[in-house]
Enzyme design. Structure first.
Site, PDB file in Angstrom:
ATOM      1  N   GLU A 141       1.866  -0.735  -3.083  1.00 14.52           N
ATOM      2  CA  GLU A 141       2.332  -2.080  -3.451  1.00 14.52           C
ATOM      3  C   GLU A 141       1.193  -2.907  -4.031  1.00 14.52           C
ATOM      4  O   GLU A 141       1.403  -3.690  -4.967  1.00 14.52           O
ATOM      5  CB  GLU A 141       2.925  -2.779  -2.223  1.00 14.52           C
ATOM      6  N   HIS A 170       0.828  -2.065  -7.726  1.00 13.14           N
ATOM      7  CA  HIS A 170       1.771  -2.829  -8.559  1.00 13.14           C
ATOM      8  C   HIS A 170       1.255  -4.251  -8.781  1.00 13.14           C
ATOM      9  O   HIS A 170       1.227  -4.759  -9.917  1.00 13.14           O
ATOM     10  CB  HIS A 170       3.140  -2.901  -7.874  1.00 13.14           C
TER      11      HIS A 170
END
Length: 621
Positions: free
Chosen positions: A428, A431
């Site tokens: 995450e 990203h």
């Protein structure tokens, strides 16, 4: 004037009940034959002085004895002779007979009548049952004879439940339909100028944008009768039922004109004729033919407006779409930020909302939400506030409900070991860091490694403004952001996992669309490839017809691969350059599992975004 059906049916039921009751009493309440003696025994008892009283009817004797008080019955031998003469003939002396009280009783007339009628009871019962079934069939109230009747529900204009004040975010559509309302209220204003009332209005838009709600609002504003029916309610398993229901619906509408007929999901019966498994003579097409005739046939002097809704206008029959049938096509798209704010105002009306909640901030964080999504969002926020025993709905509940609507509920009960938690955090964070550094990506709102729905973690980016055009540079930056999670796994762990499966699928679809649909490939040029095919009776895309050679297909695959490889390489370069930021984000995620926008930006400080990618991108030789 027709009789009340409840009264008529009640009389029939009463007649059947009386017949059954009379038959029951006739069968189970026969006179008892106990203590019956022959007439010769009666004569002997009278001669011996044992009888006190004799009561005589037409053919029955009732004998009461003196000492023991027993009553017995006997049958007379002849109906025309008195009992005294009959006893004298049997040898009873006159003085013995004089000591007995003889009473001649007249039989009840109705008893004989009931006896006669009891023989006809089965015939009366069968006749009443046959009469009941015939009346039911003639009235059309039973299911077997009512298939051809319309299933439309009529709403009275006396109590409008929805008006235009309850509809927000679709100002242009409301303006179009406001004219329809004025046509119904003041037709002379338009007929004086030679204008005719519109025959039909087609509401087109994605699911949840308020098509049905807008139709109900038109009925509430126009103050006229409103018939509502779904397209699927016309067709049954019996041939001719659909066309019959269409005729019945329009007959009822004409009797109540001016009125509005709303057909929801009209694509169920309005699909293109001549396609599908049934050829050109199936039941659905007969129903459509009847709708076409009713909307614009020879009988056109009716003030009946058809409002229909669909999210598949591309599959409707051209004859249904022409002017004279559906004169207007009103488009209801997903609302913009101002529309979302208005819809939030409608759905929060009457609810206890914290004063510090700013609806424009909530609207800014809900791009792409339809009206139904926003209604669900407010409802979920209210449920969440009640669960927390709060007296009002706050901003935290609204924001959390946005995430719940997008990704699903939190799954804090899912146990994840430390190693997998670290992989998810780097995924995450990959990203988030790539999206933060690329200029065309949306600003990061939240990064979390708490499971929601099927996702083990999520990164949310929100656009600052609504966009209606997408640039190639935006596509390229978004593609790198999608691949940032996989790039971070490979960079940090030297291995990859299945966590990026959905990211890879979205990236591949985006890259292929850039090449085959948007003409964004310098090598293949500004053209599209492939004709998307769909079967009308299925209503969805099932294949793509190739209108290009195998050589072009190879070039398309090469271009898709090149675009994805460029995005992946760009993501790895960013993560390698800003590895310290990546590690800082991961450490914060492992500590507190969620990072908000302000905390995320504090990690980067004054670090500027990268310069926009040069355009056009160099094509390898």
């Amino acid at each position: 004037m027709q009789a009340n059906p409840l009264l008529r049916n009640g009389l029939i039921y009463l007649l059947i009940l009386v017949a059954v009751g009379a038959l029951f009493f006739q069968v189970f309440n026969q006179p008892r034959q106990a203590n019956q003696i022959p007439i010769s025994r009666v004569a002997l008892d009278v001669q011996n002085g044992l009888v006190k009283k004799i009561s005589s009817t037409a053919n029955t004797l009732t004998i009461t004895y003196k000492d023991i008080g027993v009553t017995a019955t006997a049958a007379k031998t002849t109906r025309d002779t008195s009992i005294a003469r009959e006893l004298l003939d049997l040898g009873v002396s006159a003085d013995k007979l004089a000591a007995v009280e003889v009473v001649n009783e007249q039989p009840a007339q109705w008893g004989d009548l009931l006896t006669i009628l009891s023989g006809f009871l089965p015939l009366i019962f069968v006749g009443a049952l046959f009469f009941f079934l015939m009346r039911q069939a003639q009235s059309g109230n039973n299911q077997a004879m009512s298939f051809g009747k319309s299933r439309a529900r009529m709403f009275s204009p006396d109590k409008p439940t929805v008006t235009f004040a309850d509809v927000a975010g679709v100002d242009e559509a409301k303006a179009e339909l406001q004219e329809v309302v004025e046509f119904l209220k003041e037709p002379e204003k338009f007929t004086a100028l030679g204008a005719r009332i519109p025959k039909g209005v087609l509401l087109v838009g994605p699911p949840g944008t308020g098509k049905t709600l807008l139709a109900r609002a038109v009925a509430g504003e126009a103050n006229v009768p409103f018939f509502s029916i779904s397209g699927s309610e016309f067709v049954e398993m019996f041939v001719g039922v659909g066309a019959s229901r269409v005729r019945d619906l329009f007959e009822n509408a004409k009797r109540n004109s001016p009125c509005i007929v709303f057909v929801d999901e009209i694509d169920a019966v309005g699909r293109h004729r001549g396609a599908g498994l049934g050829g050109s003579h199936d039941e659905r097409e007969q129903t459509l033919n009847q709708i076409l005739v009713e909307m614009d046939g020879f009988d056109t002097d009716t003030n009946v407006i058809i409002v229909a809704a669909t999210n598949r206008p591309d599959i409707l029959d051209p004859a249904l779409m022409r002017p004279g049938r559906f004169d207007r096509r009103v488009i209801l798209d997903r609302p913009d930020m101002n529309g979302r704010k208005q819809i939030l105002g409608v759905h929060t009306r009457g609810k206890p909302i914290d004063p510090d909640v700013k609806l424009d901030e909530v609207a800014k964080q809900t791009p792409g939400f339809s009206g139904a999504d926003i209604e669900n969002l407010v409802n979920e926020a209210a449920i969440l506030a009640a669960r927390r025993n709060k007296k009002s709905v706050g901003l935290n509940e609204l924001i959390e409900s946005i995430e719940k609507v997008i990704a699903g509920p939190e799954r804090k009960s899912r146990l994840i070991n430390n190693e997998e938690k670290r992989i998810i955090a780097y995924h995450e964070a990959g990203h988030a860091v790539v999206m933060r550094m690329l200029p065309s990506c949306d600003p990061i709102v939240k990064v979390s490694i708490i499971s929601r729905g099927m996702a083990l973690g999520y990164t949310i980016g929100r656009p600052e403004d609504d966009r209606y055009l997408q640039h190639k540079s935006k596509f390229m930056d978004d593609l790198s952001g999608l691949l940032g999670g996989r790039a971070a796994e490979e960079l940090v762990f030297g291995d990859i996992t299945t966590g990026a499966s959905n990211d890879l699928e979205r990236a591949t679809d985006l890259a292929r669309a850039m090449v085959t649909r948007y003409g964004m490939s310098e090598k293949l040029g500004p053209r599209t490839f492939g004709n998307r095919e769909e079967l009308v009776f299925l209503g969805r895309e099932i294949s793509e017809q190739r209108n290009y050679s195998d050589k072009i297909a190879e070039q398309i695959d090469d271009e898709v691969k090149r675009i994805i490889s460029n995005g992946y390489t760009k993501a790895k370069e960013i993560l390698t350059t800003y590895r310290d930021k990546l590690d800082a984000v991961v450490n914060r995620l492992i500590q507190q599992e969620t990072i908000e926008a302000s905390e995320f930006e504090a990690i980067f400080g004054e670090t500027p975004k990268l310069a926009p990618m040069p355009f056009p991108m160099p094509v390898p030789a």
